[in-house]
Design a protein around this motif. Structure first.
Motif, PDB file in Angstrom:
ATOM      1  N   PRO A 110      13.079 -38.709  59.940  1.00 29.69           N
ATOM      2  CA  PRO A 110      14.275 -37.884  59.756  1.00 29.69           C
ATOM      3  C   PRO A 110      14.490 -37.439  58.312  1.00 29.69           C
ATOM      4  O   PRO A 110      15.021 -36.341  58.078  1.00 29.69           O
ATOM      5  N   VAL A 111      14.103 -38.263  57.347  1.00 23.21           N
ATOM      6  CA  VAL A 111      14.264 -37.887  55.940  1.00 23.21           C
ATOM      7  C   VAL A 111      13.381 -36.683  55.615  1.00 23.21           C
ATOM      8  O   VAL A 111      13.827 -35.692  55.011  1.00 23.21           O
ATOM      9  N   VAL A 112      12.129 -36.752  56.018  1.00 21.86           N
ATOM     10  CA  VAL A 112      11.201 -35.650  55.750  1.00 21.86           C
ATOM     11  C   VAL A 112      11.654 -34.388  56.479  1.00 21.86           C
ATOM     12  O   VAL A 112      11.673 -33.292  55.898  1.00 21.86           O
ATOM     13  N   ALA A 113      12.021 -34.523  57.750  1.00 12.57           N
ATOM     14  CA  ALA A 113      12.443 -33.356  58.531  1.00 12.57           C
ATOM     15  C   ALA A 113      13.689 -32.710  57.927  1.00 12.57           C
ATOM     16  O   ALA A 113      13.788 -31.477  57.849  1.00 12.57           O
ATOM     17  N   SER A 114      14.644 -33.526  57.492  1.00 12.32           N
ATOM     18  CA  SER A 114      15.877 -32.990  56.897  1.00 12.32           C
ATOM     19  C   SER A 114      15.572 -32.232  55.616  1.00 12.32           C
ATOM     20  O   SER A 114      16.089 -31.128  55.380  1.00 12.32           O
ATOM     21  N   SER A 115      14.740 -32.807  54.761  1.00  6.98           N
ATOM     22  CA  SER A 115      14.415 -32.163  53.492  1.00  6.98           C
ATOM     23  C   SER A 115      13.705 -30.840  53.716  1.00  6.98           C
ATOM     24  O   SER A 115      14.023 -29.830  53.079  1.00  6.98           O
ATOM     25  N   GLN A 116      12.747 -30.833  54.620  1.00  6.62           N
ATOM     26  CA  GLN A 116      11.989 -29.600  54.846  1.00  6.62           C
ATOM     27  C   GLN A 116      12.855 -28.527  55.488  1.00  6.62           C
ATOM     28  O   GLN A 116      12.693 -27.340  55.191  1.00  6.62           O
ATOM     29  N   ALA A 117      13.823 -28.919  56.306  1.00  9.52           N
ATOM     30  CA  ALA A 117      14.761 -27.944  56.856  1.00  9.52           C
ATOM     31  C   ALA A 117      15.657 -27.355  55.775  1.00  9.52           C
ATOM     32  O   ALA A 117      16.141 -26.229  55.891  1.00  9.52           O
ATOM     33  N   ALA A 118      15.870 -28.134  54.707  1.00 10.85           N
ATOM     34  CA  ALA A 118      16.663 -27.644  53.573  1.00 10.85           C
ATOM     35  C   ALA A 118      15.823 -26.814  52.598  1.00 10.85           C
ATOM     36  O   ALA A 118      16.351 -26.353  51.584  1.00 10.85           O
ATOM     37  N   GLY A 119      14.547 -26.635  52.909  1.00 13.40           N
ATOM     38  CA  GLY A 119      13.690 -25.827  52.056  1.00 13.40           C
ATOM     39  C   GLY A 119      13.013 -26.588  50.938  1.00 13.40           C
ATOM     40  O   GLY A 119      12.390 -25.980  50.052  1.00 13.40           O
ATOM     41  N   ILE A 120      13.119 -27.912  50.949  1.00  7.80           N
ATOM     42  CA  ILE A 120      12.456 -28.742  49.944  1.00  7.80           C
ATOM     43  C   ILE A 120      11.312 -29.474  50.633  1.00  7.80           C
ATOM     44  O   ILE A 120      11.521 -30.448  51.360  1.00  7.80           O
ATOM     45  N   MET A 121      10.093 -28.970  50.434  1.00  3.92           N
ATOM     46  CA  MET A 121       8.938 -29.558  51.078  1.00  3.92           C
ATOM     47  C   MET A 121       8.658 -30.950  50.495  1.00  3.92           C
ATOM     48  O   MET A 121       8.852 -31.179  49.304  1.00  3.92           O
ATOM     49  N   VAL A 122       8.214 -31.851  51.338  1.00  6.93           N
ATOM     50  CA  VAL A 122       7.845 -33.193  50.892  1.00  6.93           C
ATOM     51  C   VAL A 122       6.343 -33.200  50.653  1.00  6.93           C
ATOM     52  O   VAL A 122       5.551 -32.985  51.566  1.00  6.93           O
ATOM     53  N   ARG A 123       5.961 -33.417  49.387  1.00  8.66           N
ATOM     54  CA  ARG A 123       4.577 -33.258  48.940  1.00  8.66           C
ATOM     55  C   ARG A 123       4.063 -34.528  48.284  1.00  8.66           C
ATOM     56  O   ARG A 123       4.800 -35.491  48.072  1.00  8.66           O
ATOM     57  N   ASP A 124       2.790 -34.495  47.939  1.00  4.72           N
ATOM     58  CA  ASP A 124       2.187 -35.583  47.192  1.00  4.72           C
ATOM     59  C   ASP A 124       2.916 -35.768  45.862  1.00  4.72           C
ATOM     60  O   ASP A 124       3.270 -34.794  45.191  1.00  4.72           O
TER      61      ASP A 124
END
Length: 345
Positions: A110-124
């Motif tokens: 859920p943390v990753v999905a929420s961030s990516q929905a906000a336009g902040i990709m979760v990256r290395d």
């Protein structure tokens, strides 16, 4: 001026909406005690100013979240990850910082999905650190005895300027973690050593919570023991209460922890003089839906209904709209329009 808008931001995010079978009619007194303990200024203004003054482009900020456990909510709840995503968005665009999400493995989807929905990709992490490409993610060990060494290594590696907890449960005086009504979840990991080590290193810490058992409430622990409905009891024999002993430098209570994070983001938007630092109601809808679809469920009945802590998702969207209007009118040039006479200088 920050304290003027902060006053009304704090009022908005502490409007309580709770079923009377839950802990209710408590946020007002909790907020008053936390504000007095912190010196009397509006808390969202203090927290935002602390981040604004300390965090520089490229600095890392840890965002710690995650609450709710199996079997009821195996990936956690819808309060926490959306607030973390909103703060990551504000830090990334407003302060040009590098957000680093910190959570248990079960709460990561859920943390990753929420961030990516906000336009902040979760990256290395290396891409985030060296090229500021989105947010990074660190998941904790699943064994408690490994947490202190992991926490030290994370702080060594990230060298964060600040650490923020949003709806992250902390232990009581017996070292036990509880839900707000005295139920003790199983198979959870206590991440409070991260905050204890951050304090020893002089790293700014901010805690956001809504019910006494979240990291940050330790600043008003004695008050919570006497005031909270489960301050001295639990729903099992021998329980001594749910309030956590874990304090942070600044503690912001809110009706819903996400809303406290949104208030902090609104104040950052005001200080940056940029409305886009606070996301939109449409993005809020997408973030909540993404969180729910990824397993961060509403916690009352543990379903994917469009609900956060008993309030409909549209209420969270409305909170964002009201906060955006507060920011918009307060960063605009003074303007009476054409019907109110000359502006006194």
């Amino acid at each position: 001026m920050p304290d003027i808008i902060g006053e009304y931001v704090d009022r908005l995010v502490t409007v309580e909406m709770r079923n009377r079978a839950m802990n209710h009619n408590i946020i007002g007194p909790i907020y008053d005690r936390a504000r007095a303990e912190g010196g009397g200024r509006p808390i969202s203004a203090r927290a935002a100013q602390a981040l604004f003054d300390r965090v520089r482009p490229g600095d890392r900020v840890l965002i710690v979240t995650g609450a709710g456990y199996a079997p009821e909510a195996p990936n956690g709840e819808s309060d926490g990850p959306p607030g973390a995503a909103a703060l990551a968005h504000a830090l990334f665009w407003g302060l040009q910082a590098v957000p680093v999400f910190v959570t248990e493995p079960c709460h990561a989807p859920p943390v990753v999905a929420s961030s990516q929905a906000a336009g902040i990709m979760v990256r290395d992490y290396a891409l985030c650190r060296d090229r500021r490409m989105g947010a990074a993610l660190s998941t904790s060990p699943e064994r408690q005895d490994e947490v202190p060494d992991w926490a030290a290594a994370l702080l060594d590696d990230c060298q964060p300027r600040a650490i923020v907890s949003i709806e992250r449960l902390g232990p009581n005086e017996h070292g036990l973690i509880h839900y707000s009504t005295g139920v003790r979840p199983q198979e959870c990991v206590d991440l409070s050593p991260l905050f204890m080590q951050a304090a020893r290193r002089g790293i700014l810490s901010i805690g956001i919570g809504d019910n006494g058992n979240e990291i940050g409430f330790g600043r008003i622990f004695d008050f919570m023991k006497s005031f909270h409905p489960y301050g001295r009891r639990c729903q099992y024999e021998g329980g001594v209460g749910v309030p956590t002993t874990v304090a942070t430098d600044i503690f912001l209570p809110a009706s819903i922890s996400n809303w406290g994070a949104y208030g902090l983001c609104a104040m950052l938007a005001f200080l940056c003089r940029r409305l886009d630092v606070l996301h939109t109601p449409a993005i809020e809808r997408d973030v909540l839906r993404a969180c729910l679809d990824a397993g961060g469920w509403e916690m009352r009945y543990c379903t994917s209904r469009f609900i956060v802590d008993g309030t409909e998702g549209e209420s969270s969207m409305a909170i964002i709209q009201l906060l955006r209007d507060m920011v918009r009118v307060n960063i605009a040039p003074p303007d009476r329009g054409l019907s109110h006479g000359t502006l006194d200088r």
